[in-house]
Design an enzyme around this catalytic site. Structure first.
Site, PDB file in Angstrom:
ATOM      1  NE  ARG A 118      19.435  -1.416  -5.897  1.00  0.00           N
ATOM      2  CZ  ARG A 118      20.307  -0.732  -5.148  1.00  0.00           C
ATOM      3  NH1 ARG A 118      21.515  -1.193  -4.936  1.00  0.00           N
ATOM      4  NH2 ARG A 118      19.968   0.417  -4.605  1.00  0.00           N
ATOM      5  CG  ASP A 167      34.614   0.038  -8.680  1.00  0.00           C
ATOM      6  OD1 ASP A 167      33.653   0.744  -9.059  1.00  0.00           O
ATOM      7  OD2 ASP A 167      34.475  -0.938  -7.908  1.00  0.00           O
ATOM      8  CB  THR A 208      26.991   1.048  -9.430  1.00  0.00           C
ATOM      9  OG1 THR A 208      27.223   2.387  -9.002  1.00  0.00           O
ATOM     10  CG2 THR A 208      27.738   0.095  -8.530  1.00  0.00           C
ATOM     11  CD  GLU A 258      21.822 -17.837 -21.552  1.00  0.00           C
ATOM     12  OE1 GLU A 258      22.200 -18.630 -22.428  1.00  0.00           O
ATOM     13  OE2 GLU A 258      21.564 -18.172 -20.389  1.00  0.00           O
ATOM     14  CE1 TYR A 294      18.039 -16.597 -19.726  1.00  0.00           C
ATOM     15  CE2 TYR A 294      15.862 -17.420 -19.141  1.00  0.00           C
ATOM     16  CZ  TYR A 294      17.204 -17.242 -18.836  1.00  0.00           C
ATOM     17  OH  TYR A 294      17.690 -17.691 -17.649  1.00  0.00           O
ATOM     18  CE  LYS A 330      27.183   2.076  -5.169  1.00  0.00           C
ATOM     19  NZ  LYS A 330      28.470   1.466  -4.774  1.00  0.00           N
TER      20      LYS A 330
END
Ligand SMILES: *Cc1c(COP(=O)(O)O)cnc(C)c1O
Length: 427
Positions: free
Chosen positions: A233, A198, A224, A54, A52, A227
């Protein structure tokens, strides 16, 4: 291990191996897909998934983050270097999450956003009515011209002046032409609007300077990583240059707040909880690969393959939207062949050729049927395809489009495809 766990685990292992076999034996033409390196997969499948973290490097809400801090900083630094950006956030879980974080950071509910029409090749997260972006904000759209299949910038400007959006988005999921980021910026500046590019699809071709660079012209750039960038991903947010927030927001001590902090807060705690440090590690690996000179040859081959494919389709009488391509993809209108996207997608799968059905601009069919297919070369180029291989693929696709119900032909093509793919080993 208790037998239940064992049982499910072995089923999952079997299914993963089935998927690996599918990826190995087929021709992958889905424009948004690619094959990452084994190093990217190894980083993703690592113990980092247990952590974790954060917050951001050096400012975490959990202990024990010393190592993941270094990993995340490495990802940030590599990404900044790759695109020549002053700011980068590598935490968005996906491209849609990156856009959501930017919307949350820059807009209030009901604000007007101008984006590229989904039915002309835009993305859900740019204001589609079925997406949060279209439910919470007020989207308006520009599209392409019916005759040319291209965006008319004078029309974009007229729409912007009419609707006065707070945010203008350039970038798409199925547009084969390059973008005039400079002109978009001028339109945005005249309205004091923010400009977001984008680049989810062409990111890898932009990183290698094979397409126009949005970084100097757009306030914010999202993408992203899976691609054409060929990473795991995931999503990213960048700025060429950080700048003071345009709304005059200040800290309690009266200090001007920079956009970088506003965007960071948009991602966490605005949009997401803990970052996926295993995916961030894999992003770092992919950015390192994209910084290697070999990635430039990859990008050049992607475009050469796409051009070869587009030419082969045109020579067989196919209607490619905009008549060709500048990037890694093309949209094929099947109406002059009296076929739908749905039936051709399904027939191609029978021969282990994977594409997706896609609406074409001014489509008269529903999104479940569609009049087109979208084809891209990012994945097959990673496999090692060259232009002559792409021409061969077009021959196969054409045979299938002509006779999508000929099961014997589909069966024999499938064997031919499977045999052909053994020349291009994967993993
Ligand atoms: C693919 C894509 C996205 C979304 O990416 P996900 O990772 O699937 O959320 C966003 N914008 C554009 C233009 C895309 O093509």
């Amino acid at each position: 291990m208790p037998s239940q766990i064992c049982n499910v685990n072995s089923k999952v292992t079997t299914l993963i191996n089935q998927e690996l076999d599918r990826q190995r034996r087929g021709i992958e033409l889905i424009a948004s897909e690619n094959f990452t390196s084994q190093n990217v997969i190894n980083a993703m499948g690592s113990c980092l998934t247990n952590k974790y973290a954060e917050g951001y490097p050096g400012k975490r809400y959990y202990g024990g983050c010393e190592v993941v801090d270094e990993i995340e900083q490495l990802a940030i630094d590599s990404l900044k270097k790759l695109f020549g950006a002053e700011y980068a956030n590598v935490q968005p879980h996906s491209g849609a999450q990156a856009n959501a974080a930017v919307f949350l950071a820059c807009l209030s509910a009901g604000d007007t956003v101008l984006g590229f029409d989904l039915s002309h090749g835009g993305h859900l997260s740019h204001g589609s009515p079925v997406n949060y972006s279209g439910k919470i904000y007020n989207p308006v759209f520009y599209g392409v011209e019916e005759e040319t299949g291209m965006i008319d910038m004078d029309k974009v400007e007229a729409l912007a002046n009419l609707h006065r959006p707070k945010l203008i988005i350039c970038g798409a999921s199925a547009y084969a032409r390059d973008w005039d980021y400079q002109r978009f910026r001028k339109i945005a500046d005249d309205l004091n609007a923010l400009l977001l590019a984008d680049i989810a699809h062409p990111a890898g071709l932009i990183a290698t300077s094979l397409l126009n660079d949005p970084i100097p012209h757009c306030h914010i750039v999202t993408s992203t990583t899976h691609k054409t960038l060929r990473g795991p991903r995931g999503g990213i947010i960048m700025m060429g240059k950080d700048f003071p927030n345009p709304w005059g927001r200040r800290t309690r001590k009266g200090k001007e707040i920079m956009m970088s902090s506003i965007l960071n807060s948009g991602v966490f705690p605005g949009m997401q909880g803990g970052p996926l440090e295993h995916v961030i590690a894999a992003k770092a690996v992919a950015f390192g690969e994209a910084l290697d000179p070999s990635f430039i040859s990859y990008g050049k081959n992607v475009i050469a393959n796409a051009k070869a494919m587009a030419e082969a389709f045109v020579s067989k009488g196919y209607n490619i939207i905009s008549g060709g391509t500048d990037n890694h993809l093309m949209l094929i209108d099947l109406r002059n062949k009296n076929k739908t996207g749905k039936e051709i997608e399904k027939a191609l799968i029978e021969a282990d050729i994977t594409v997706n059905k896609n609406m074409v601009p001014f489509d008269d069919k529903s999104p479940f049927v569609t009049s087109g297919i979208r084809v891209g070369t990012a994945a097959i180029t990673t496999r090692g395809f060259e232009p002559q291989d792409c021409v061969k693929v077009v021959d196969w696709i054409d045979q299938i489009v002509m006779n999508p119900e000929d099961d014997n032909m589909l069966k024999s093509l499938k064997s031919e495809v499977n045999e052909f793919m053994t020349q291009f080993p994967l993993y």
